[in-house]
Design a protein around this motif. Structure first.
Motif, mmCIF file in Angstrom:
data_model
loop_
_atom_site.group_PDB
_atom_site.id
_atom_site.type_symbol
_atom_site.label_atom_id
_atom_site.label_comp_id
_atom_site.label_asym_id
_atom_site.label_seq_id
_atom_site.Cartn_x
_atom_site.Cartn_y
_atom_site.Cartn_z
ATOM 1 N N LYS A 309 0.820 -1.215 0.000
ATOM 2 C CA LYS A 309 0.000 0.000 0.000
ATOM 3 C C LYS A 309 0.854 1.266 0.000
ATOM 4 C CE LYS A 309 -3.524 -2.431 2.747
ATOM 5 N NZ LYS A 309 -4.300 -2.421 4.008
ATOM 6 N N GLN A 310 1.935 1.239 0.785
ATOM 7 C CA GLN A 310 2.775 2.430 0.853
ATOM 8 C C GLN A 310 3.436 2.707 -0.490
ATOM 9 O OE1 GLN A 310 2.916 4.435 3.782
ATOM 10 N NE2 GLN A 310 3.674 5.809 2.185
ATOM 11 N N SER A 311 3.757 1.655 -1.227
ATOM 12 C CA SER A 311 4.319 1.834 -2.556
ATOM 13 C C SER A 311 3.320 2.514 -3.486
ATOM 14 C CB SER A 311 4.748 0.482 -3.139
ATOM 15 O OG SER A 311 5.184 0.618 -4.473
ATOM 16 N N LEU A 312 2.034 2.158 -3.383
ATOM 17 C CA LEU A 312 1.000 2.817 -4.179
ATOM 18 C C LEU A 312 0.932 4.301 -3.853
ATOM 19 C CD1 LEU A 312 -1.928 0.221 -3.888
ATOM 20 C CD2 LEU A 312 -0.374 0.525 -5.825
ATOM 21 N N VAL A 313 1.011 4.600 -2.565
ATOM 22 C CA VAL A 313 0.963 5.998 -2.138
ATOM 23 C C VAL A 313 2.180 6.752 -2.658
ATOM 24 C CG1 VAL A 313 1.066 7.547 -0.136
ATOM 25 C CG2 VAL A 313 -0.441 5.538 -0.093
ATOM 26 N N ASN A 314 3.355 6.154 -2.506
ATOM 27 C CA ASN A 314 4.597 6.854 -2.877
ATOM 28 C C ASN A 314 4.733 7.043 -4.388
ATOM 29 O OD1 ASN A 314 5.241 6.881 -0.166
ATOM 30 N ND2 ASN A 314 6.646 5.145 -0.298
ATOM 31 N N SER A 315 4.394 5.994 -5.137
ATOM 32 C CA SER A 315 4.684 6.034 -6.568
ATOM 33 C C SER A 315 3.593 6.704 -7.389
ATOM 34 C CB SER A 315 4.919 4.612 -7.088
ATOM 35 O OG SER A 315 3.771 3.805 -6.869
ATOM 36 N N ILE A 316 2.347 6.305 -7.178
ATOM 37 C CA ILE A 316 1.260 6.835 -8.001
ATOM 38 C C ILE A 316 0.640 8.080 -7.380
ATOM 39 C CG2 ILE A 316 -0.954 6.314 -9.095
ATOM 40 C CD1 ILE A 316 -0.163 3.376 -9.092
ATOM 41 N N ALA A 317 0.411 8.034 -6.069
ATOM 42 C CA ALA A 317 -0.208 9.186 -5.401
ATOM 43 C C ALA A 317 0.804 10.260 -5.030
ATOM 44 C CB ALA A 317 -0.951 8.717 -4.147
ATOM 45 N N GLY A 318 2.089 10.009 -5.268
ATOM 46 C CA GLY A 318 3.103 11.014 -4.964
ATOM 47 C C GLY A 318 3.182 11.372 -3.492
ATOM 48 N N VAL A 483 -10.562 -4.917 1.285
ATOM 49 C CA VAL A 483 -9.177 -4.617 1.643
ATOM 50 C C VAL A 483 -8.992 -3.119 1.473
ATOM 51 C CG1 VAL A 483 -6.759 -4.900 0.983
ATOM 52 C CG2 VAL A 483 -8.271 -6.885 1.054
ATOM 53 N N TYR A 484 -8.756 -2.435 2.570
ATOM 54 C CA TYR A 484 -8.598 -0.989 2.530
ATOM 55 C C TYR A 484 -7.145 -0.652 2.192
ATOM 56 C CZ TYR A 484 -13.039 -1.455 4.898
ATOM 57 O OH TYR A 484 -14.325 -1.807 5.223
ATOM 58 N N LEU A 485 -6.967 0.294 1.288
ATOM 59 C CA LEU A 485 -5.633 0.627 0.802
ATOM 60 C C LEU A 485 -5.095 1.905 1.452
ATOM 61 C CD1 LEU A 485 -6.313 -0.229 -2.943
ATOM 62 C CD2 LEU A 485 -5.215 -1.676 -1.207
ATOM 63 N N PHE A 486 -5.696 3.049 1.119
ATOM 64 C CA PHE A 486 -5.223 4.291 1.747
ATOM 65 C C PHE A 486 -6.267 5.394 1.628
ATOM 66 C CE2 PHE A 486 -3.748 4.446 -2.641
ATOM 67 C CZ PHE A 486 -4.006 5.755 -3.044
ATOM 68 N N GLN A 487 -6.196 6.312 2.601
ATOM 69 C CA GLN A 487 -7.014 7.516 2.539
ATOM 70 C C GLN A 487 -6.408 8.441 1.493
ATOM 71 O OE1 GLN A 487 -6.988 10.012 6.040
ATOM 72 N NE2 GLN A 487 -8.633 11.325 5.299
ATOM 73 N N MET A 488 -7.238 8.924 0.607
ATOM 74 C CA MET A 488 -6.755 9.718 -0.508
ATOM 75 C C MET A 488 -6.665 11.200 -0.147
ATOM 76 S SD MET A 488 -8.941 7.812 -3.516
ATOM 77 C CE MET A 488 -7.784 8.225 -4.824
ATOM 78 N N GLU A 489 -5.870 11.899 -0.892
ATOM 79 C CA GLU A 489 -5.798 13.346 -0.794
ATOM 80 C C GLU A 489 -6.273 13.917 -2.119
ATOM 81 O OE1 GLU A 489 -2.688 16.234 1.275
ATOM 82 O OE2 GLU A 489 -1.898 15.477 -0.615
#
Length: 517
Positions: A309-318, A483-489
Motif C-alpha cells: 500500500k505504501q508503494s502505491l501511495v509513494n509512486s502513483i499518489a506522490g 481490503v482498505y488501501l489508503f485515505q486519498m488526498e
C-alpha cells in the motif's frame, strides 16, 4: 471559450460557432436535455470532473460527482460547512421535540426556478418519496423516516421510526435536495427530469450526456445574486485530458488529478496545484459468495498481504495518501485509530496462504474491475497479486460503465473503488455489510457484525455507539469483505482566474469559488 470571462456579442458569436460545428447537439434536437436558449454573457466557471452525473433526480444518484453538481441546483434544509457545523439553508431553525421527532421552521419567500413557492408540502413530498421508494439509490439513508407532518406552510415535523442519531447528517445529503411537489404532481417525474427545477443559486441550462452539464444564474435566488453567470461541469474521465484542458484555458478547475500531473501544471504560469485531505478511501471490495475463490478467508488475507500500500501511495499518489486498515478516517464519528496508518505487507506469507488454500501449483483466477479513474492503481495492484501467485484478469471500465455494473452488483471476485463519507459517520461506510445490503455484492454475513450495526443505527448513547463501530472495524479487519488501501488526498489543478479551497466532502459549491478579475 469556456472558463474565461466573456461579454456581449463576442460570447454569442463564439458559442454559435462552437455549436454550429458540433454534431452531438444539433439545433434540430427536440430533447430538452440537449438544448437551451440560455447562454451566459458574463463570468463562466468551468470545472473538469472525472465522470458525468447520473441524473437530475437528487435521491437517485449514488456518487459524489453527481452530488457536487446538484448542490448548486437543489438546496437542503441545512448543510455542513467544511468543519461539519450545521448551517441553515431552507430551514431557519430546528429542535428535537421527542426521541423520534424533529421540528423544522422553514424559510419564507423562497421560490423554485419555475416560480412555485417553497413550502412544507415540498419537504413532505421530497423526504417521504426517498424514504418509501426502495428503487431510489438514496433510500437506504432515509428509509427510517416514518412521516413528515405538515404543521403549517412553514413548519414541519420529521418523524422517524425510532431514535435516529444521524437525522441532521442525513438531511445534508443529496437525497434530501428539495423537490417541487406541485410541479411534479402536475407534470410527472419524467417531465421534471427533462426540465429539472430546484431552489438553488443556479438553474438548469443544458445536459449533453457524457459531455457536460451547463447551469445558469438564478437571479431570484433568496441568498442574493450568484457570483457566476454560468457554471459548467465537463465530464473528462481521463486525467491527462483534464490536465490538457486546464493548461489550454478551457476549464478553471481540474479535479481528481494524479500526483504525476502536479509538476506539469505548476510549471505553467497562471496554473497551480491545490491539495486537501478528503474522506475518500481507496479499497478493494471482495465477493464472499459460495463458490467464489475469494470466499476463502485465506485468499482474502493473501490479497491484503500481497499489496504494498505504501508503494502505491509513494509512486502513483506522490505521497498524497495515508495507508489504512479501515475506511473510517479521523474526523468521522466512530473512527478506530488503531487501524489507521496501518498496513500488512508480507508477500511471502501471501504465497504461503495461497498454498494452504490449496493453490500449490498456481494461484486462483480472480477478476479485478476498476474505473478508468483508478486504472494506474488497478494495473499496479494486478501486478502485485500476480507476483504472489494469483492469476489476475484486469477489467478497466469507463466511469459510466463502471457505475452501471456497480449499481447492478455485477462485478465478479473483486473491484476497486474510492468511497467517501458525506455523512461523516461510520454507518456510511459499514451499512453495506448488513446482511440485506450485502446480498449480491459481497454476500458478507457475520451475525456479530449484524448485531453491532443494527444496535448502533439507533443508539443515542454516543460513547457506546462509538465503541460499537470501533468493534465492527476490528471484525472487518479480520473478515476482509474489503481490503482498505489508503485515505486519498484531493489533488486539483486551478487557473489563476479563480480562488478555490477544496472541501473534505468533495462538493463544488460554485458560490464558494471566487472569481478573480
Amino acid at each position: 471559450m469556456m472558463g474565461r470571462w466573456l461579454t456581449g456579442s463576442i460570447v454569442i458569436g463564439i458559442i454559435a460557432s462552437i455549436f454550429a460545428g458540433c454534431s452531438v447537439n444539433s439545433s434540430s434536437s427536440t430533447n430538452p436535455m440537449e438544448q437551451s436558449d440560455v447562454h451566459a454573457t458574463g463570468r463562466v466557471l468551468t470545472i473538469g470532473t472525472t465522470a458525468d452525473i447520473e441524473s437530475f433526480d437528487p435521491p437517485n444518484n449514488a456518487n459524489t460527482v453527481s452530488e457536487a453538481v446538484l448542490v448548486n441546483m437543489f438546496d437542503y434544509l441545512l448543510k455542513n460547512d467544511n468543519n461539519q457545523h450545521k448551517i441553515p439553508v431552507l430551514a431557519t431553525s430546528w429542535k428535537k421535540t421527542d426521541d423520534n421527532t424533529w421540528r423544522f421552521n422553514l424559510r419564507q419567500g423562497v421560490h423554485f426556478h419555475n416560480g412555485d413557492p417553497f413550502t412544507a408540502a415540498d419537504v413532505k413530498y421530497t423526504l417521504e418519496r426517498v424514504a418509501k421508494d426502495t428503487s431510489l439509490k438514496q433510500n437506504s439513508y432515509f428509509k427510517n423516516i416514518a412521516e413528515v407532518r405538515v404543521i403549517d406552510d412553514y413548519t414541519v415535523d420529521i418523524v422517524t421510526d425510532g431514535p435516529d442519531p444521524l437525522l441532521l447528517n442525513r438531511l445534508c445529503k443529496t437525497g434530501a435536495g428539495m423537490l417541487p411537489s406541485k410541479y411534479i404532481d402536475t407534470n410527472g417525474i419524467a417531465a421534471f427530469l427533462n426540465q429539472p427545477v430546484g431552489t438553488g443559486p443556479y438553474k438548469f441550462g443544458k445536459w449533453m450526456k457524457n459531455d457536460r452539464v451547463e447551469l445558469v444564474r438564478n437571479d431570484e435566488y433568496f441568498g442574493g445574486k450568484p457570483k457566476w453567470d454560468e457554471v459548467v461541469f465537463r465530464a473528462l474521465p481521463d486525467s491527462a485530458v483534464r490536465v490538457s484542458a486546464l493548461l489550454a484555458g478551457d476549464i478553471d478547475i481540474a479535479t481528481g488529478l494524479l500526483a504525476t500531473d502536479s509538476k506539469r501544471i505548476n510549471e505553467v504560469k497562471g496554473k497551480t496545484i491545490v491539495k486537501a485531505p478528503i474522506q475518500r478511501v481507496l479499497q478493494i471490495i471482495l465477493r464472499m459468495s459460495e463458490g467464489s475463490p475469494t470466499a476463502d478467508p485465506k485468499v482474502r488475507e493473501a490479497i491484503d498481504l500481497a499489496i504494498n500500500k505504501q508503494s502505491l501511495v509513494n509512486s502513483i499518489a506522490g505521497g498524497a495518501g495515508i495507508v489504512t486498515r479501515t475506511s473510517v478516517t479521523p474526523g468521522n464519528f466512530g473512527a478506530n485509530l488503531s487501524l489507521y496508518k496501518q498496513a500488512l505487507y508480507n508477500p511471502s506469507k501471501a504465497k504461503q496462504l495461497l498454498q494452504a488454500a490449496g493453490y500449490s501449483t498456481g494461484g486462483p483466477e480472480i477478476h479485478l474491475s476498476a474505473s478508468s479513474t483508478y486504472k494506474e492503481y488497478a494495473s499496479r495492484i494486478s501486478a502485485m497479486l500476480d507476483q504472489v501467485g494469483f492469476k489476475t484478469k484486469l477489467d478497466v471500465l469507463e466511469p459510466g460503465a463502471f457505475m452501471e455494473r456497480y449499481d447492478s452488483k455485477a462485478f465478479k471476485e473483486a473491484f476497486i473503488i474510492g468511497i467517501g463519507n458525506s455523512l461523516f459517520d461510520a454507518s456510511n461506510n459499514f451499512n453495506r455489510y448488513l446482511k440485506s445490503a450485502a446480498v449480491g455484492e459481497t454476500d458478507y454475513n457475520n451475525p456479530k457484525t449484524e448485531r453491532l450495526l443494527q444496535a448502533a443505527a439507533t443508539n443515542t448513547d454516543i460513547t457506546l455507539r462509538e465503541k460499537q463501530y470501533q468493534e465492527v472495524q476490528q471484525i472487518l479487519a479480520v473478515d476482509r469483505p474489503a481490503v482498505y488501501l489508503f485515505q486519498m488526498e484531493g489533488i486539483y489543478g486551478m487557473d489563476q482566474r479563480v480562488r478555490f479551497e477544496p472541501r473534505k466532502d468533495e462538493m463544488f459549491y460554485a458560490e464558494d469559488i471566487i472569481p478573480v478579475s
